[in-house]
Scaffold this motif. Structure first.
Motif, PDB file in Angstrom:
ATOM      1  N   LYS A   1       0.748  -1.223   0.025  1.00 59.13           N
ATOM      2  CA  LYS A   1      -0.123   0.155   0.058  1.00 59.13           C
ATOM      3  C   LYS A   1       0.982   1.262   0.069  1.00 59.13           C
ATOM      4  CE  LYS A   1      -4.610  -1.291   1.864  1.00 59.13           C
ATOM      5  NZ  LYS A   1      -5.122  -0.780   0.785  1.00 59.13           N
ATOM      6  N   VAL A   2       2.035   1.365   0.638  1.00 60.93           N
ATOM      7  CA  VAL A   2       2.836   2.139   0.806  1.00 60.93           C
ATOM      8  C   VAL A   2       3.549   2.775  -0.580  1.00 60.93           C
ATOM      9  CG1 VAL A   2       5.213   3.377   1.752  1.00 60.93           C
ATOM     10  CG2 VAL A   2       3.341   2.033   3.129  1.00 60.93           C
ATOM     11  N   GLU A   3       4.084   1.554  -1.152  1.00 64.56           N
ATOM     12  CA  GLU A   3       4.434   1.652  -2.614  1.00 64.56           C
ATOM     13  C   GLU A   3       3.733   1.923  -3.485  1.00 64.56           C
ATOM     14  OE1 GLU A   3       6.323  -2.063  -3.307  1.00 64.56           O
ATOM     15  OE2 GLU A   3       8.029  -1.626  -1.758  1.00 64.56           O
ATOM     16  N   ASP A   4       2.325   1.691  -3.458  1.00 68.56           N
ATOM     17  CA  ASP A   4       1.219   2.245  -4.502  1.00 68.56           C
ATOM     18  C   ASP A   4       0.955   3.491  -4.127  1.00 68.56           C
ATOM     19  OD1 ASP A   4       1.111  -0.365  -5.556  1.00 68.56           O
ATOM     20  OD2 ASP A   4      -0.831  -0.827  -4.064  1.00 68.56           O
ATOM     21  N   MET A   5       0.839   3.994  -2.921  1.00 67.97           N
ATOM     22  CA  MET A   5       0.829   5.328  -2.684  1.00 67.97           C
ATOM     23  C   MET A   5       1.846   6.335  -3.199  1.00 67.97           C
ATOM     24  SD  MET A   5       1.458   7.863  -0.041  1.00 67.97           S
ATOM     25  CE  MET A   5       1.893   6.700   1.254  1.00 67.97           C
ATOM     26  N   LEU A   6       3.167   5.963  -3.074  1.00 69.83           N
ATOM     27  CA  LEU A   6       4.306   6.575  -3.213  1.00 69.83           C
ATOM     28  C   LEU A   6       4.639   6.560  -4.916  1.00 69.83           C
ATOM     29  CD1 LEU A   6       6.863   5.944  -0.459  1.00 69.83           C
ATOM     30  CD2 LEU A   6       5.484   7.927  -0.602  1.00 69.83           C
ATOM     31  N   ASP A   7       3.917   5.640  -5.517  1.00 72.80           N
ATOM     32  CA  ASP A   7       4.190   5.464  -7.060  1.00 72.80           C
ATOM     33  C   ASP A   7       4.132   6.520  -7.687  1.00 72.80           C
ATOM     34  OD1 ASP A   7       4.772   3.839  -9.211  1.00 72.80           O
ATOM     35  OD2 ASP A   7       2.789   3.485  -9.518  1.00 72.80           O
ATOM     36  N   ILE A   8       4.993   6.832  -8.484  1.00 68.91           N
ATOM     37  CA  ILE A   8       5.077   8.137  -9.630  1.00 68.91           C
ATOM     38  C   ILE A   8       5.340   7.638 -10.852  1.00 68.91           C
ATOM     39  CG2 ILE A   8       5.549  10.053  -7.929  1.00 68.91           C
ATOM     40  CD1 ILE A   8       8.684   9.579  -8.536  1.00 68.91           C
ATOM     41  N   SER A   9       4.665   6.364 -11.009  1.00 68.40           N
ATOM     42  CA  SER A   9       5.003   5.902 -12.674  1.00 68.40           C
ATOM     43  C   SER A   9       4.492   6.903 -13.668  1.00 68.40           C
ATOM     44  CB  SER A   9       4.412   4.541 -12.837  1.00 68.40           C
ATOM     45  OG  SER A   9       4.805   3.673 -11.971  1.00 68.40           O
ATOM     46  N   HIS A  10       5.091   7.047 -14.602  1.00 72.39           N
ATOM     47  CA  HIS A  10       4.528   7.860 -15.841  1.00 72.39           C
ATOM     48  C   HIS A  10       4.600   9.229 -15.477  1.00 72.39           C
ATOM     49  CE1 HIS A  10       3.376   3.979 -17.798  1.00 72.39           C
ATOM     50  NE2 HIS A  10       2.852   3.957 -16.812  1.00 72.39           N
ATOM     51  N   SER A  11       5.759   9.546 -14.781  1.00 74.74           N
ATOM     52  CA  SER A  11       5.968  10.877 -14.222  1.00 74.74           C
ATOM     53  C   SER A  11       7.300  11.447 -14.514  1.00 74.74           C
ATOM     54  CB  SER A  11       5.372  11.058 -12.728  1.00 74.74           C
ATOM     55  OG  SER A  11       4.426  10.627 -12.167  1.00 74.74           O
ATOM     56  N   ARG A  12       7.341  12.734 -14.763  1.00 76.89           N
ATOM     57  CA  ARG A  12       8.527  13.413 -14.956  1.00 76.89           C
ATOM     58  C   ARG A  12       8.780  14.453 -13.604  1.00 76.89           C
ATOM     59  NH1 ARG A  12      10.600  16.341 -20.423  1.00 76.89           N
ATOM     60  NH2 ARG A  12      12.654  16.900 -19.661  1.00 76.89           N
TER      61      ARG A  12
ATOM     62  N   ARG B   1       2.644  14.384 -13.945  1.00 77.16           N
ATOM     63  CA  ARG B   1       2.204  12.900 -13.872  1.00 77.16           C
ATOM     64  C   ARG B   1       1.573  12.966 -15.236  1.00 77.16           C
ATOM     65  NH1 ARG B   1       1.991  10.523  -9.101  1.00 77.16           N
ATOM     66  NH2 ARG B   1       2.135  12.163  -7.104  1.00 77.16           N
ATOM     67  N   GLY B   2       1.226  11.569 -15.698  1.00 78.84           N
ATOM     68  CA  GLY B   2       0.475  11.219 -16.948  1.00 78.84           C
ATOM     69  C   GLY B   2       1.474  11.241 -18.080  1.00 78.84           C
TER      70      GLY B   2
END
Lengths: 244, 422
Positions: free
Chosen positions: A31-42, A227-228
């Motif tokens: 859950k922590v990793e999902d919350m911190l996830d910044i995939s597809h971000s610059r 993001r995105g």
């Protein structure tokens, strides 16, 4: 409308906290990793290295996070390192020296630009891939309840044998990590802070303190997150370094 | 004339950058280095007996300047242009009392990319290979100095087409030779295929075309010492464990244009192929390591290099005897066959680097050759700020008069420099 959003947010936090009571270590970490996830971000970050309360070095970096597997960091400042890049794909890390147009494979354990952060600390956002978590209990951390996880390395191919990880129970925000070597010594400690709204309340400032040197620490601050982002696949190919 | 053109281009680059400052995409970098060098001449060197051949000075002051300007010509960033100019001015003079000054365009190219395709045309530095110091497969641009692998060298006129798909990269290169007057008559081309297999990087290389021919100026070899007709090479790199990187390169060459010396002291090229190979490792020593002084970030690089184009012990001995005789006859052409890291078949390079207290870096590099001579380099750098750095570098060459580094014309060189980056 604002009241509705606030009520919903509080409800979600309450539900998350209620569920957290019975969560396993794996679930908490996930859950922590999902919350911190910044995939597809610059992400634009600033790294400041301090010694004896004096700022010694500043680095600015442009980080492209594709997902938990692929990340690229380009140094924007200082001028002597400008254009140098670090690419992380899976368990592989490469360094590109822009001035001589040369790509070198390096290790995850390499210090990132001579700071207290290693390549892995900065580039690898999901610890669950390399570490097995265990819940040691709930402790008081600065007046708040926090889960205390112990993360043990699955193999010796990682820089740290063990990580102690404190996660605030209330909102599952990370608050602290202690990193231990394979010889069992505490090597460094990282504290998470929220200083701006750049991550919508999630920690945006990481302070890593070296245990080996007194009064030395490095602060990494998220300056901007876009993001995105849809990065072309060749962005995360080591053979594309020289192509921009 | 060429110097004037280069300086003009550098000035134009700076003007463009200042005039273009409102455009956020243009990027300008300037590097200045002011250095003083003091040397101890080895007057017993068989390459320069009594300093009669090279007429080297014992002290010199140098100024180096690099200007890089790059810009994207469209918002889509699919087209980029880059200019990098280099100038070197020295108080030192050569045997003809000419100043050792230099001004050149290191890189000037335009590139275009779209999806999986990439095209670059111009003068550009292409570095092939995975090794840190010795790069047998790195044949397009002049060879790097293994003792100072981060020195920026000059690019090569080139057209580069690249295609990337499914983690496989295919590069095609076309290049031409040129001399100091930009005369060019030889076409050369090459290809590289790079692939990831598991956690290993693998690349295959091929380079072919018209071979460089020795001229009066490049007696004994090509301008950059690589007068081969064809090269086939392989390289790999991978992590053995956390903190340990292993890499290797191997290259086979179709023919050497170098002269080999027999008992009659006559030099002539050898027929047949030869191989160059390097096996190396980069080891990260964590701050807790006893080898990491002041709890710094330390690392060790080890490389073993086999140079099949090098001389055997008897060929080396014959070479030096031929050189003695030629210099007595005032014929310095034989000097062209002396090659740095090329007078032996085997070399070992060991480098230790430690960066500590954020601003200090120390580095020790030793290059040891099969003939038991060596070159040792000590470096210390202090970063005064993000823009300024001071550096001191001491190089010591040692060996008998029958050895490669024992005959280095300068036995000790101390360089103290101040560097500015902005």
């Amino acid at each position: 409308m604002n009241r509705i959003i606030a009520t919903l947010s509080c409800s979600l936090l309450f539900v998350a906290s209620a569920f957290a009571q019975d969560m396993s270590a794996e679930k908490i970490l996930q859950k922590v990793e999902d919350m911190l996830d910044i995939s597809h971000s610059r992400v634009e970050t600033e790294m400041r290295v301090y010694r004896e309360q004096e700022l010694r070095t500043t680095y600015r970096m442009d980080l492209k996070y594709q997902d938990t597997v692929s990340q690229l960091a380009e140094t924007l400042y200082p001028p002597r390192n400008k254009g140098d890049k670090t690419l992380h794909v899976g368990d592989n890390t490469w360094l590109y020296l822009a001035k001589i147009n040369k790509t070198l494979r390096v290790s995850e354990g390499n210090s990132f630009s001579n700071s207290d952060f290693s390549n892995m600390d900065l580039m690898k956002t999901n610890l669950s891939e390399d570490y097995t978590p265990a819940l040691l209990g709930v402790e008081d951390y600065q007046g708040e309840q926090a889960y205390k996880l112990e993360l043990k390395a699955k193999t010796e191919d990682v820089p740290y044998a063990r990580i102690l990880y404190w996660i605030r129970k209330r909102d599952l925000y990370p608050v602290k990590r202690d990193y231990y070597t394979f010889s069992g010594d505490l090597l460094k400690s990282m504290v998470f802070h929220t200083k701006t709204g750049v991550r919508n309340g999630a920690p945006d400032t990481l302070v890593m303190t070296s245990m080996l040197e007194k009064d030395k620490y490095t602060e990494v601050r998220y300056v901007k997150i876009e993001r995105g982002q849809a990065f072309p696949p060749e962005t995360f190919n080591k053979d594309s370094f020289a192509k921009r | 004339m060429r110097h004037v053109c280069t300086i003009g281009l550098m000035g134009l680059g700076m003007l463009l950058s200042s005039a273009h400052s409102a455009n956020a995409q243009i990027a300008t970098e300037v590097y200045l280095k002011f250095a003083g060098r003091w040397s101890h001449l080895d007057e017993t060197s068989r390459l320069n007996p009594g300093n009669q051949v090279l007429d080297l000075g014992k002290a010199a002051t140098d100024v180096e300047a690099r200007v890089t300007v790059s810009d994207y010509l469209n918002d889509g960033k699919s087209v980029r242009v880059l200019f990098k100019g280099y100038s070197f001015y020295s108080s030192d003079t050569d045997a003809g009392s000419n100043r050792r000054n230099l001004a050149r365009v290191d890189e000037l190219f335009a590139d275009w990319k779209a999806d999986n395709w990439f095209l670059s045309v111009g003068k550009r530095r292409i570095n092939w290979g995975t090794a840190m110091a010795f790069n047998p497969v790195n044949v397009i641009v002049p060879a790097r100095d293994p003792l100072n692998p981060k020195l920026e060298t000059e690019g090569q006129p080139i057209a580069w087409l690249s295609f990337n798909r499914h983690a496989v990269t295919t590069d095609l290169f076309f290049t031409r030779n040129y001399d100091k007057d930009w005369n060019s008559d030889l076409n050369r081309w090459g290809a590289r295929v790079g692939v990831m297999i598991g956690d290993w990087d693998l690349s295959a290389y091929y380079f072919d075309g018209q071979a460089y021919r020795p001229t009066a100026e490049t007696a004994g070899g090509a301008r950059d010492g690589r007068d081969f007709e064809r090269m086939v090479g392989l390289s790999f790199s991978g992590n053995l464990s956390a903190g340990v990187t292993l890499y290797s390169e191997i290259a086979g060459f179709s023919r050497s244009g170098r002269n080999y010396y027999g008992g009659n002291r006559m030099g002539k090229p050898k027929d047949g192929t030869y191989v160059q190979a390097v096996l190396g490792s980069y080891i990260v020593l964590g701050p807790e390591s006893f080898l990491s002084f002041f709890n710094g970030d330390a690392g060790v690089t080890l490389e073993v290099y086999y140079n099949g184009e090098g001389y055997t012990p008897s060929e080396r001995e014959n070479y030096f005897e031929a050189l003695d005789q030629a210099l007595q006859e005032r014929n310095p052409a034989v000097l062209g066959d002396y090659r740095f890291a090329g007078m032996n078949r085997f070399y070992v390079l060991a480098a230790y680097r430690n960066t500590f207290k954020e601003r200090y870096t120390t580095e020790v590099t030793g290059l040891f050759s099969q003939d038991r001579s060596f070159s040792l380099q000590l470096q210390a750098q202090y970063n005064l700020s993000d823009y300024y750095a001071a550096r001191a570098k001491l190089t010591h060459n040692q060996g008998s008069t029958r050895t490669e580094f024992g005959n280095a014309p300068l036995s000790d060189i101390l360089e103290v420099s101040f560097e500015i980056n902005f």
